[in-house]
Design an enzyme around this catalytic site. Structure first.
Site, PDB file in Angstrom:
ATOM      1  N   VAL A 128       0.846  -1.199   0.000  1.00 26.01           N
ATOM      2  CA  VAL A 128       0.000   0.000   0.000  1.00 26.01           C
ATOM      3  C   VAL A 128       0.878   1.245   0.000  1.00 26.01           C
ATOM      4  O   VAL A 128       1.729   1.413   0.883  1.00 26.01           O
ATOM      5  CB  VAL A 128      -0.938   0.043   1.232  1.00 26.01           C
ATOM      6  CG1 VAL A 128      -1.846   1.270   1.169  1.00 26.01           C
ATOM      7  CG2 VAL A 128      -1.764  -1.231   1.330  1.00 26.01           C
ATOM      8  N   ILE A 132       5.544   4.849   1.399  1.00 27.74           N
ATOM      9  CA  ILE A 132       5.001   5.428   2.649  1.00 27.74           C
ATOM     10  C   ILE A 132       4.759   4.291   3.655  1.00 27.74           C
ATOM     11  O   ILE A 132       4.059   3.333   3.320  1.00 27.74           O
ATOM     12  CB  ILE A 132       3.647   6.145   2.408  1.00 27.74           C
ATOM     13  CG1 ILE A 132       3.769   7.196   1.300  1.00 27.74           C
ATOM     14  CG2 ILE A 132       3.131   6.765   3.700  1.00 27.74           C
ATOM     15  CD1 ILE A 132       2.428   7.862   0.942  1.00 27.74           C
ATOM     16  N   GLY A 183       7.574   3.274 -15.103  1.00 31.44           N
ATOM     17  CA  GLY A 183       7.556   2.097 -14.206  1.00 31.44           C
ATOM     18  C   GLY A 183       6.541   2.216 -13.078  1.00 31.44           C
ATOM     19  O   GLY A 183       6.631   1.498 -12.090  1.00 31.44           O
ATOM     20  N   GLU A 186       0.908  -0.956 -13.259  1.00 33.73           N
ATOM     21  CA  GLU A 186       0.922  -2.415 -13.157  1.00 33.73           C
ATOM     22  C   GLU A 186       1.189  -3.004 -14.541  1.00 33.73           C
ATOM     23  O   GLU A 186       0.972  -2.327 -15.554  1.00 33.73           O
ATOM     24  CB  GLU A 186      -0.440  -2.914 -12.661  1.00 33.73           C
ATOM     25  CG  GLU A 186      -0.807  -2.422 -11.281  1.00 33.73           C
ATOM     26  CD  GLU A 186       0.190  -2.838 -10.223  1.00 33.73           C
ATOM     27  OE1 GLU A 186       0.423  -4.036 -10.036  1.00 33.73           O
ATOM     28  OE2 GLU A 186       0.758  -1.947  -9.573  1.00 33.73           O
ATOM     29  N   LYS A 201      -5.721  -1.880  -2.264  1.00 32.91           N
ATOM     30  CA  LYS A 201      -4.971  -1.262  -1.153  1.00 32.91           C
ATOM     31  C   LYS A 201      -5.915  -0.835  -0.027  1.00 32.91           C
ATOM     32  O   LYS A 201      -5.607  -0.990   1.153  1.00 32.91           O
ATOM     33  CB  LYS A 201      -4.184  -0.067  -1.690  1.00 32.91           C
ATOM     34  CG  LYS A 201      -3.080  -0.492  -2.664  1.00 32.91           C
ATOM     35  CD  LYS A 201      -2.554   0.687  -3.453  1.00 32.91           C
ATOM     36  CE  LYS A 201      -1.386   0.308  -4.346  1.00 32.91           C
ATOM     37  NZ  LYS A 201      -1.064   1.313  -5.357  1.00 32.91           N
TER      38      LYS A 201
END
Ligand code: NDP
Ligand code: HSE
Length: 423
Positions: A128, A132, A183, A186, A201
């Site tokens: 997720v 972070i 990049g 997905e 997420k």
């Protein structure tokens, strides 16, 4: 110093960055982990595709990691659902700790894995919001709080696209191509733009915040692929920006979970989260609002989280998977989609002739929806005008009924498009 052996399944974008990070920051990582971390093997499908800077032994046989008794931690960075789930089950049943960045697999199988794992650690910080540390913040740092709400920009690709469309007036497909080149997306970018990746997420966060077990099909999920420059124009005109938000809210004994584009006031902190950055606001009943900000996608940011999990396992300091030692006695329920309330924005393409507006307002009125603001724009199609409007507070059932009636009007050119206004 003692050493711990890892096997990495998937040496693509995130896998390569993880390997390079373990090498680059070896000193600080070993000092913090209290052990040397040794990569025994990396697994890919096609060994010829591996980045030339990667110097570890590579194989195309997953068993080389799963059946190697000397490997303590399996790090799954391959993506996908079914094979990744099999890999996780096999690793855990062989008593190997399991580290993953795979939110799609966790969205469906996190509770199955929790059951299989018993006391074997499963860590998923990178699943997720990339770099972070939101899992650890929510599970450990905020563990004393009832979580009142989570509002997050959880998909770097979508936020990058929306930012580029807003600031540079670029076309959707052009922005998506760029996000893929960088990049962020997905391997199947539909997962990003459909809102599904954000939903994956959100469900992981909801397990930590509320202990609820839901899959993506249980919740409202809408993507950003139909947003166009008219919507951005309206948002800008009335002081909003458009963001793809993942929202979890506790309402009495229910939890509302949804992912969709929103128009949100330009001045809110979360509105300022731009480009590939992610931002998450979490409100706890005691702490109040807390905000988390950082790169939500990309090899390096994600590797930072993957390696933090490897260190956590090496230190023997893993918490229980979702931070609950026993289930919440009160048990929260998922709120039904039809009971969601919001203000709404509508884009309606109509034949440009007399009497159109009254037909539209009467349908909205019949459904108890009142208009707050209205603009008319010329469209690119001859004889077609575009109406852009916002409504006062209404609910999901009424707006859906109204849209379905609008579709049947002979003066409406194509299906109206709706965005919720988050105020
Ligand atoms: P990539 O497509 O760049 O890499 C995937 C890697 O896994 C490749 O090495 C691929 O090998 C290998 N692989 C795929 N399927 C198999 C298989 N069946 N058997 C063996 N190897 C396999 O993906 P990313 O690195 O971008 O993403 C990896 C994971 O991290 C995904 O779950 C993704 O959702 C997650 N993630 C990604 C982020 C990002 O910013 N990219 C951020 C956060 C999470 P080959 O190349 O030979 O096909
Ligand atoms: N494709 C994902 C994104 C990667 O754009 O946010 C990070 O999970």
């Amino acid at each position: 110093m003692r050493s711990i052996n890892i096997g990495i399944i998937g040496v693509g974008n995130v896998g390569s960055s993880t390997i390079l990070l373990l090498e680059k920051n070896k000193d600080i990582i070993s000092a913090r982990a209290g052990v040397d971390i040794v990569i025994k093997k990396g697994i890919v499908r096609d060994v010829n595709k591996v980045n030339k800077n990667i110097k570890i032994p590579i194989s195309d046989n997953i068993k080389d990691v799963l059946d190697d008794d000397s490997i303590d931690i399996v790090v799954e960075l391959m993506g996908g659902i079914d094979i990744a789930f099999d890999v996780a089950k096999k690793a855990l049943s062989n008593n190997k700790a399991f580290v993953t960045a795979n939110k799609a697999m966790l969205a469906y199988h996190r509770y199955d894995l929790q059951k299989i794992a018993g006391d074997t650690p499963i860590c998923f910080e990178a699943s997720v919001a990339g770099g972070i540390p939101i899992i650890k913040a929510l599970r450990d740092g905020l563990s004393a709080n009832h979580i009142m709400s989570i509002r997050g920009i959880l998909n770097g690709t979508c936020n990058y696209i929306l930012t580029k469309m807003t600031n540079d007036k670029l076309d959707f497909n052009q922005c998506l191509k760029e996000a893929q080149r960088l990049g962020y997306a997905e391997s199947d970018p539909k997962l990003d733009i459909s809102g599904m990746d954000s939903a994956h997420k959100l469900l992981i966060l909801a397990s930590i915040a509320y202990g609820v077990n839901a899959i993506p099909e249980d919740i409202l999920v809408e993507g950003i692929d139909l947003i166009n420059q008219d919507d951005i124009f309206f948002a800008n005109e009335f002081g909003y920006v458009i963001k793809l938000l993942a929202i979890a809210k506790k309402i009495d004994s229910d939890v509302e979970l949804r992912v969709h584009p929103v128009m949100i006031n330009k001045d809110e902190m979360i509105s300022k989260v731009s480009g590939v950055m992610n931002g998450i606001s979490v409100i706890g009943d005691t702490v109040g609002e807390t905000m988390y900000y950082g790169a939500g996608a990309g090899g390096n940011a994600t590797a930072s989280s993957v390696v933090s999990d490897i260190i956590e396992v090496a230190r023997d300091s893993s918490s229980s998977m979702f931070g609950f030692k026993q289930p919440l006695e009160s048990g929260l329920k998922i709120k039904s989609i039809s009971s969601i309330e919001s203000k709404y924005y509508l884009r309606i393409n109509v034949f440009d002739k007399a009497g159109v507006l009254s037909k539209i307002t009467s349908i909205l009125g019949d459904n108890g929806i009142s208009i707050k603001m209205l603009l008319q724009k010329k469209s690119n199609h001859e004889g077609i005008a575009t109406l852009l409007l916002s409504t006062h507070r209404s609910n999901e059932l009424s707006i859906r009924k109204a849209i379905s009636s609008l579709c049947k009007l002979d003066v409406v050119y194509d299906k109206p498009y709706m965005i919720r206004i988050e105020e």
